[in-house]
Motif scaffolding. Structure first.
Motif, PDB file in Angstrom:
ATOM      1  N   GLY A  76       0.885  -1.047   0.056  1.00 35.01           N
ATOM      2  CA  GLY A  76      -0.080   0.193  -0.069  1.00 35.01           C
ATOM      3  C   GLY A  76       0.991   1.164  -0.086  1.00 35.01           C
ATOM      4  N   THR A  77       0.301   2.520   0.477  1.00 37.50           N
ATOM      5  CA  THR A  77       0.672   3.724   0.403  1.00 37.50           C
ATOM      6  C   THR A  77       2.105   3.724   1.538  1.00 37.50           C
ATOM      7  N   GLU A 101       1.259   5.358   4.780  1.00 40.51           N
ATOM      8  CA  GLU A 101      -0.255   5.448   5.464  1.00 40.51           C
ATOM      9  C   GLU A 101      -0.059   3.629   6.071  1.00 40.51           C
ATOM     10  N   LYS A 134      -4.819   0.821   2.381  1.00 38.06           N
ATOM     11  CA  LYS A 134      -4.097   0.520   0.991  1.00 38.06           C
ATOM     12  C   LYS A 134      -5.113   0.778  -0.149  1.00 38.06           C
ATOM     13  N   ASP A 159      -9.542   5.886  -4.612  1.00 36.37           N
ATOM     14  CA  ASP A 159      -9.289   6.053  -3.281  1.00 36.37           C
ATOM     15  C   ASP A 159     -10.038   5.025  -2.502  1.00 36.37           C
ATOM     16  N   THR A 162     -10.329   2.182  -0.206  1.00 38.49           N
ATOM     17  CA  THR A 162     -10.038   1.248   0.954  1.00 38.49           C
ATOM     18  C   THR A 162     -10.586   0.158   1.252  1.00 38.49           C
TER      19      THR A 162
END
Lengths: 234, 390
Positions: free
Chosen positions: B337-338, B341, B346, B358, B360
């Motif tokens: 993931g990011t 974050e 993710k 965006d 999740t």
């Protein structure tokens, strides 16, 4: 009890009778499972993103995250046990024949049609062979698939936190599954996604339980507390 | 106190290493270089430094300190083993990790000293001559050379994306050929171990790991880059044992990749206490709190960074206040993931004409939950008005 209702039961006494639907073991495992799931969802969300922090003190004895994880693991083991117990009983339990009887209806397209029609308010409720209708049975089957995914991914995550005892014993086999899932990060995500599946199941499950209590007139919701349900005399 | 049994087992190992070093010593030197002791001495390291380094490597490989002199001897015969180092689709960061330090370390001096028969970054030869060197080395040291490969390998119908040299050989062909006759194969860095960054979705060059293009056993030393200690340590391990190290499920040496970053983390106490950095630069960050909420992927990553560190043992990402990116895990670019974050943020590729961007897991879950709730409300309302048939 209101007078009129009393009369109505008197009136129907010749036509309906109370029958044991769910044994004591069944009811216990259901409620232990329900409580475990609620605790696990709550603590699980905290483990994913710790949304509260403890007040900072000079004494480093406030292990909040470790505490959440402990409760998550404790209830995880309880849930694992009842899931295994129930799965075994479903397959071999004598008192669970009425569950196994429901499998037959899953392969009966007519019952499927009637059941869907019943929920669309266009046809009558079908006569079932077991305790579950086919939609219900498939929902439960899906629930158990998610449960087994949660247990497996849960154990993979567990062996990396506790390396001794059971964790040590399960370490090698769990690492095999870890690779199969594509690494620890993927294991964590599958664990998270399966939990959402369980949440959606619970919402549907509770709605259908209430629906059947209101419209079913068999005292269906009673059965999970007292074990007894009302049936027409045959 | 050590038990007798354990003592004896170490004696056996000690003798085995001794025999191995003797055996290597009797092999001809690949080319006449000055002995490594002299090189190290001239570079400003005293004998004390050298023994300290040998002691550190000994400890890293979980051997008792009585093995330190043996380790020092082993390094002296390191120039008997020919090494071929191939570069595939990569950034050369792994080579740089070893060589490019402000002050050369003993690790990098040893890397210079060992017989690198072919290494594209540091060899003098170019063009046809370089090609010839590779061919000769593979022929001359058949079944004897150590193969180290850096970089992912483009495959399938994009195999030609990596084409090297005048013969126009693809990287895959070269890697396969070199793997066939190697004594032992090390995949250095995440790219050759697992495909790495260029294998990230959508993987335009169909890059794969070295282990996917050869039937031979490949020892993975992942990391982006792996620390110089893990590279040299893997080499020293082979030098001493002459066999493959104990490997984990991803064929990584257990002595380096047995535990997670999380298990060895100096901030672990703050994790268990629930003390987290909420954003970079806040009070928690100054107090060295846990970086889990700003995206540390240490709980999903196996490596020994906190022990070996980088840049001559100066620091490592978490010590510097930046979470682990999970660079030594397979497909870390896609699965973790990011970067800054937590994993639960993710993003999933659910486009739906931009509506699903965006998304999740929690957002998708909530959307489905809302849809379910709306459906239930509708169904309940209609059912109350028009009861189901009995």
């Amino acid at each position: 009890m209101a007078k009129s209702e009393e009369n109505s039961i008197e009136e129907h006494k010749e036509e309906i009778e109370r029958e044991l639907e769910f044994s004591a073991g069944y009811r216990w495992q259901h409620w232990i499972r329900a409580i475990s799931i609620v605790v696990l969802i709550g603590t699980g969300f905290y483990i994913a993103v710790p949304f509260i922090s403890p007040v900072q003190t000079a004494q480093p004895d406030n292990f909040l995250y470790a505490l959440f994880r402990s409760w998550h693991i404790i209830f995880g083991f309880i849930l694992t046990y009842v899931i295994f117990y129930k799965s075994f009983m479903f397959l071999y339990g004598q008192k669970y024949q009425m569950e196994r009887d429901a499998i037959k209806d899953v392969f009966n397209i007519k019952i499927w049609k009637k059941q869907i029609g019943y929920y669309l308010l266009v046809s009558k409720h079908p006569k079932l062979s077991g305790v579950y209708n086919p939609i219900q049975f498939m929902a439960y089957a899906g629930f158990y698939v998610m449960m087994f995914f949660l247990i497996l991914t849960g154990f993979i995550l567990y062996v990396h936190v506790y390396h001794d005892g059971l964790g040590g014993f399960l370490y090698s086999p769990m690492r095999y599954f870890e690779v199969a899932f594509g690494g620890l990060a993927m294991v964590r995500e599958i664990h998270h996604i399966a939990m959402w599946g369980v949440i959606l199941f619970i919402v549907g499950h509770i709605y259908m339980a209430i629906y059947n209590a209101v419209f079913g007139k068999e005292g269906a919701i009673d059965a999970i507390f007292s074990g007894m349900k009302w049936h027409k005399k045959h | 106190m050590v038990l007798n049994g354990i003592d004896e087992s170490y004696d056996t190992l000690h003798n085995k290493f001794k025999d191995r070093i003797e055996y290597l010593e009797n092999l001809p030197k690949i080319d006449e270089k000055r002995p490594i002791e002299d090189v190290i001495k001239e570079s400003g390291f005293g004998r004390r430094d050298f023994l300290k380094w040998a002691g550190a490597i000994t400890a890293m490989l979980s051997l008792p300190s009585t093995f330190t002199p043996l380790m020092a001897d082993a390094i002296k015969v390191a120039d008997r083993l020919p090494i071929i180092w191939l570069h595939m689709a990569e950034c050369t960061g792994c080579t740089e990790s070893l060589l490019r330090s402000a002050n050369p370390t003993i690790d990098s001096l040893i890397f210079d000293h060992i017989s690198l028969e072919y290494q594209e970054t540091i060899m003098t030869a170019a063009g046809w001559q370089a090609e010839e060197n590779l061919e000769n080395a593979m022929k001359k040291y058949k079944d004897r050379y150590i193969l180290m490969v850096e970089g992912g390998i483009p495959s399938a119908d994009t195999e030609h994306y990596l084409t090297i040299g005048g013969h126009g050989k693809t990287g895959k062909a070269t890697a396969q050929e070199a793997s066939e006759n190697a004594a032992v194969i090390f995949a250095i860095g995440t790219c050759s171990a697992f495909g790495g960054v260029q294998a990230a979705s959508p993987n335009p060059s169909n890059a794969v790991s070295l282990s996917e293009v050869t039937d031979r056993t490949v020892i993975n030393v992942p990391g982006c880059p792996p620390s110089e200690k893990n590279i040299v340590g893997t080499l020293m391990h082979y030098l001493l044992y002459g066999t493959l190290p104990a490997l984990d499920v991803y064929n990584r040496p257990k002595w380096a990749y047995r535990l997670r970053i999380h298990d060895l983390c100096e901030r672990r106490g703050h994790f268990d206490a629930g003390e987290f950095v909420e954003q970079f630069g806040d009070e928690g960050a100054k107090d060295g709190y846990c970086l889990y909420k700003v995206g540390c992927k240490g709980p999903y990553t196996f490596n020994n960074c906190s022990k070996q560190k980088f840049n001559q043992g100066t620091s490592w990402p978490v010590q510097a206040g930046f979470g682990c990116m999970g660079c030594s895990e397979p497909d870390f670019w896609d699965t973790m993931g990011t970067v800054n974050e937590p994993l639960s943020d993710k993003l999933y590729n659910t486009t739906f004409g931009g509506m699903g961007a965006d998304a999740t897991a929690d957002r998708i879950g909530l959307t489905l939950l809302t849809a379910t709730a709306v459906g239930i409300a509708g169904h309940a309302a209609i059912s109350a008005y028009k009861n189901p048939k009995e």
